[in-house]
Structure formats: structure tokens, C-alpha cells
Design an enzyme around this catalytic site. Structure first.
Site, mmCIF file in Angstrom:
data_model
loop_
_atom_site.group_PDB
_atom_site.id
_atom_site.type_symbol
_atom_site.label_atom_id
_atom_site.label_comp_id
_atom_site.label_asym_id
_atom_site.label_seq_id
_atom_site.Cartn_x
_atom_site.Cartn_y
_atom_site.Cartn_z
ATOM 1 N N SER A 14 0.929 -1.418 -0.204
ATOM 2 C CA SER A 14 0.083 -0.003 0.109
ATOM 3 C C SER A 14 0.875 1.246 0.023
ATOM 4 O O SER A 14 0.581 2.336 -0.508
ATOM 5 C CB SER A 14 -1.017 -0.027 1.308
ATOM 6 O OG SER A 14 -0.098 -0.167 2.335
ATOM 7 N N TYR A 45 -4.003 1.369 4.001
ATOM 8 C CA TYR A 45 -5.070 0.283 3.747
ATOM 9 C C TYR A 45 -5.544 -0.210 5.308
ATOM 10 O O TYR A 45 -6.766 -0.437 5.193
ATOM 11 C CB TYR A 45 -4.489 -0.953 3.089
ATOM 12 C CG TYR A 45 -4.387 -0.681 1.267
ATOM 13 C CD1 TYR A 45 -4.313 0.508 0.905
ATOM 14 C CD2 TYR A 45 -4.037 -2.089 0.961
ATOM 15 C CE1 TYR A 45 -4.149 0.399 -0.475
ATOM 16 C CE2 TYR A 45 -3.984 -1.984 -0.485
ATOM 17 C CZ TYR A 45 -3.864 -0.579 -1.283
ATOM 18 O OH TYR A 45 -3.615 -0.595 -2.652
ATOM 19 N N GLY A 46 -4.849 -0.076 5.988
ATOM 20 C CA GLY A 46 -5.023 -0.581 7.298
ATOM 21 C C GLY A 46 -6.141 0.099 8.233
ATOM 22 O O GLY A 46 -6.748 -0.821 9.043
ATOM 23 N N ASN A 78 0.780 -6.542 4.898
ATOM 24 C CA ASN A 78 0.084 -7.358 5.779
ATOM 25 C C ASN A 78 -1.435 -7.208 5.640
ATOM 26 O O ASN A 78 -2.211 -8.122 5.644
ATOM 27 C CB ASN A 78 0.527 -7.206 7.026
ATOM 28 C CG ASN A 78 1.889 -7.985 7.410
ATOM 29 O OD1 ASN A 78 1.928 -9.250 7.894
ATOM 30 N ND2 ASN A 78 2.733 -7.257 7.122
ATOM 31 N N THR A 79 -1.945 -6.137 5.363
ATOM 32 C CA THR A 79 -3.248 -5.753 5.484
ATOM 33 C C THR A 79 -3.836 -6.570 4.087
ATOM 34 O O THR A 79 -4.755 -6.843 3.972
ATOM 35 C CB THR A 79 -3.441 -4.230 5.474
ATOM 36 O OG1 THR A 79 -2.836 -3.687 6.681
ATOM 37 C CG2 THR A 79 -5.208 -3.870 5.443
ATOM 38 N N GLU A 154 6.087 6.770 8.710
ATOM 39 C CA GLU A 154 6.166 7.527 7.477
ATOM 40 C C GLU A 154 6.688 8.912 7.718
ATOM 41 O O GLU A 154 7.130 9.372 6.720
ATOM 42 C CB GLU A 154 4.585 7.668 7.063
ATOM 43 C CG GLU A 154 3.680 6.486 6.457
ATOM 44 C CD GLU A 154 3.992 6.165 5.097
ATOM 45 O OE1 GLU A 154 3.966 7.158 4.472
ATOM 46 O OE2 GLU A 154 4.004 5.018 4.798
ATOM 47 N N CYS A 192 3.228 -5.793 9.969
ATOM 48 C CA CYS A 192 3.007 -4.743 9.203
ATOM 49 C C CYS A 192 4.332 -4.697 8.661
ATOM 50 O O CYS A 192 5.168 -4.554 9.193
ATOM 51 C CB CYS A 192 2.443 -3.797 10.263
ATOM 52 S SG CYS A 192 2.338 -1.935 8.946
ATOM 53 N N THR A 193 4.299 -4.372 7.314
ATOM 54 C CA THR A 193 5.706 -4.136 6.573
ATOM 55 C C THR A 193 6.425 -2.779 6.892
ATOM 56 O O THR A 193 7.451 -2.720 6.427
ATOM 57 C CB THR A 193 5.400 -4.364 5.222
ATOM 58 O OG1 THR A 193 4.531 -3.788 4.647
ATOM 59 C CG2 THR A 193 5.338 -5.718 4.690
HETATM 60 N N1 DGL Z 1 1.442 -2.103 4.438
HETATM 61 C C1 DGL Z 1 0.536 -2.132 5.263
HETATM 62 C C2 DGL Z 1 0.767 -3.391 6.122
HETATM 63 O O1 DGL Z 1 1.572 -4.009 6.092
HETATM 64 C C3 DGL Z 1 0.537 -0.888 6.374
HETATM 65 C C4 DGL Z 1 0.177 0.457 5.798
HETATM 66 C C5 DGL Z 1 -1.193 0.543 5.722
HETATM 67 O O2 DGL Z 1 -1.964 0.628 6.333
HETATM 68 O O3 DGL Z 1 -1.701 0.679 4.326
HETATM 69 O O4 DGL Z 1 -0.431 -3.984 7.053
#
Ligand code: DGL
Length: 277
Positions: A14, A45-46, A78-79, A154, A192-193
Site C-alpha cells: 500500500s 489500507y489498514g 500484511n493488510t 512515514e 505490518c511491513t
Molecule cells: N502495508 C500495510 C501493512 O503491512 C501498512 C500500511 C497501511 O495501513 O496501508 O499492513
């Protein structure tokens, strides 16, 4: 598809946290060709619904496969892995690897007590994807949403005292919940990445004897296994420079500025792509 040609691997997140997965992939397969897409226009996305996450993730996957000719996809989010893996698999005709199963497998290998803690986004926690993947391996998992951590990463605050304090608060709450549930966790999964960038802070904050699992590393190891001979072809040490092309749906300058921290080297020029709203 030739069995020995080096693969073109699409890596999707994301945002740019998934560059931690790309970094782990490059370490294992430097001769592969990589196309990374960060859907920065629609991050995070989370905090979104399953339906929206699935639509965004499927559109992103189509871009990587249909337009950029990726032959294998790693969902470095992960999301999206928790809520949209089926939608992605239906959207594209190539093998797709998410990060949840490799993360849970690494937790299984690490845990002696059988009790693990998972920190992740709201959406990942509400999906209970980690709890299910852990349960399938005989583990008990307690999950906790840590919504303040993605914005802190971020912001580049990966060593900041505020981030140290926030992690401490989340872990104290999680430890209290684990004690109330009668769990004796010895493993913490960074679900979460973005969180691998905070790994040193997590490692300092956990009690001694608790292992910290980074799903980026376990996902890269799973990708090597899935790619078989093609991973072997891509593991050649004689690579002057790995071929990496990065795309983002917004904030290209920020991606270029902060992305090198995630990738541990320059991300080069990031190309802007419009996937719609
Ligand atoms: N990339 C999302 C994850 O690994 C974290 C950032 C997001 O909330 O989009 O869950």
C-alpha cells in the site's frame, strides 16, 4: 515459462513499507528483475474496509502483471495479504505469495511456549488472519492493532523518543492482555511491513527471551522456496546491479526520499502511475 530463466517478480504494498520485503528478496535473489508498486495515493489500507482493500489490491496486482509482466507476485503488505489474497489471486494468472503464512510459519519455528503476540494494523487485526494461521500451526496468538506506528514510520521517526514511548505503551497493554488470558508469549510477530524499520526499538522493548519475527524475512524465504529452480537462477552472486523499477500512485518525491531507508540503498527514480480512485 522457462524453468531456469531469472524471474520478473512483482512486489506490491500500500505504501513503501513493503520495500523491507523487497530488500529481503534482493538479498536472496539479486539476479531477479523486480517491479515494485506502492499504492501511496490510497495509503493507509489498514484503516479501510475489506471491500475497498480488495479492490485497490486487485487493481494494483493487474498493473504489475498485465502491464509490467510480473510472473510472480509478492504481496508485501500484511493488510492486503490478510484481506485481499483471494481477490488478488482471482485478478491475475500468476502465483501469488502473501506475508501472513510465512510470518506464522516463522513464529511456529521460533516459539517454545506456543503463545505468540502479533502487532499489526486495525484491518489486519480485525481479520484475525494471523490468529487463524497461528492456530492452524498449534499456536495461540494474541493480536493488537497499533495504528500510531505507520504514521510515525512515514514521518521518518524510526528512532524518535515518541516512537519508543508509543511502542512501550502498546507492548505494556499487550502484556497485560496476555497475562489476563493466561498466555506465556515468547515470540512477537511484526505483522505490518512498516514495522521492520522499528525492529531495533521492538527488540529493546520486549522482555528478554522474547524473539521478534519480521514477516519480511520469512516472506522472502518462502518466495525462494516457491520459485524453486528459478530462485536458484536468480541467486547468482555475480550481479553488478539488481534491476529494480519502482512505481507509486502518489508522493513520488517522498517515496524517493524515505524509500532508500526501507530498501537500504537508493530506490532510483520512482515512476508515477495512475490506477484511478
Ligand atoms: N502495508 C500495510 C501493512 O503491512 C501498512 C500500511 C497501511 O495501513 O496501508 O499492513
Amino acid at each position: 515459462m522457462s524453468t531456469t530463466a531469472t524471474p520478473t517478480i512483482g512486489v506490491f504494498d500500500s505504501g513503501f513499507g513493503g520495500l523491507t520485503v523487497l530488500r529481503a528478496l534482493i538479498r536472496r535473489m539479486p539476479a531477479a528483475r523486480y517491479i515494485f508498486l506502492g499504492d501511496t495515493a490510497r495509503l493507509p489500507y489498514g484503516s479501510k474496509s475489506q471491500r475497498t482493500i480488495a479492490r485497490y489490491a486487485a487493481e494494483s496486482a493487474r498493473f504489475l502483471v498485465d502491464e509490467q509482466k510480473a510472473e510472480f507476485l509478492v504481496i508485501a503488505c500484511n493488510t492486503a495479504s490478510a484481506l485481499a489474497l483471494d481477490a488478488i489471486e482471482q485478478a491475475v494468472p500468476v502465483p501469488v505469495l502473501g506475508v501472513i503464512e510465512p510470518g506464522a510459519a516463522a513464529a511456529r519455528a521460533a516459539s517454545q511456549s506456543g503463545d505468540v503476540l502479533v502487532v499489526a494494523t486495525e484491518a489486519t487485526v480485525h481479520s484475525h488472519a494471523y490468529a487463524a494461521a497461528c492456530q492452524a500451526r498449534g499456536l495461540r496468538a494474541l493480536e493488537k492493532a497499533c495504528p500510531l506506528l505507520v504514521p510515525l514510520v512515514e514521518e521518518g521517526w524510526t528512532e524518535h523518543p515518541v516512537t519508543v514511548e508509543v511502542i512501550e505503551i502498546y507492548l505494556n497493554e499487550l502484556r497485560a492482555e496476555a497475562a489476563a488470558a493466561g498466555l506465556k508469549p515468547d515470540t512477537l510477530v511484526l505483522g505490518c511491513t512498516h514495522y521492520p524499520l522499528l525492529r531495533p526499538l521492538f527488540e529493546r522493548a520486549v522482555r528478554s527471551g522474547v524473539k521478534v519475527i519480521d514477516s519480511a524475512e520469512s516472506a522472502a524465504a518462502a518466495a525462494v522456496e516457491l520459485l524453486g529452480d528459478r530462485a536458484t537462477a536468480a541467486s547468482s552472486g555475480l550481479v553488478a546491479e539488481t534491476r529494480v523499477r519502482c512505481f507509486a500512485t502518489d508522493s513520488v518525491e517522498k517515496f524517493e526520499r524515505l524509500g532508500s531507508r526501507f530498501l537500504d540503498r537508493s530506490v532510483g527514480r520512482v515512476e508515477l502511475v495512475d490506477l484511478g480512485g
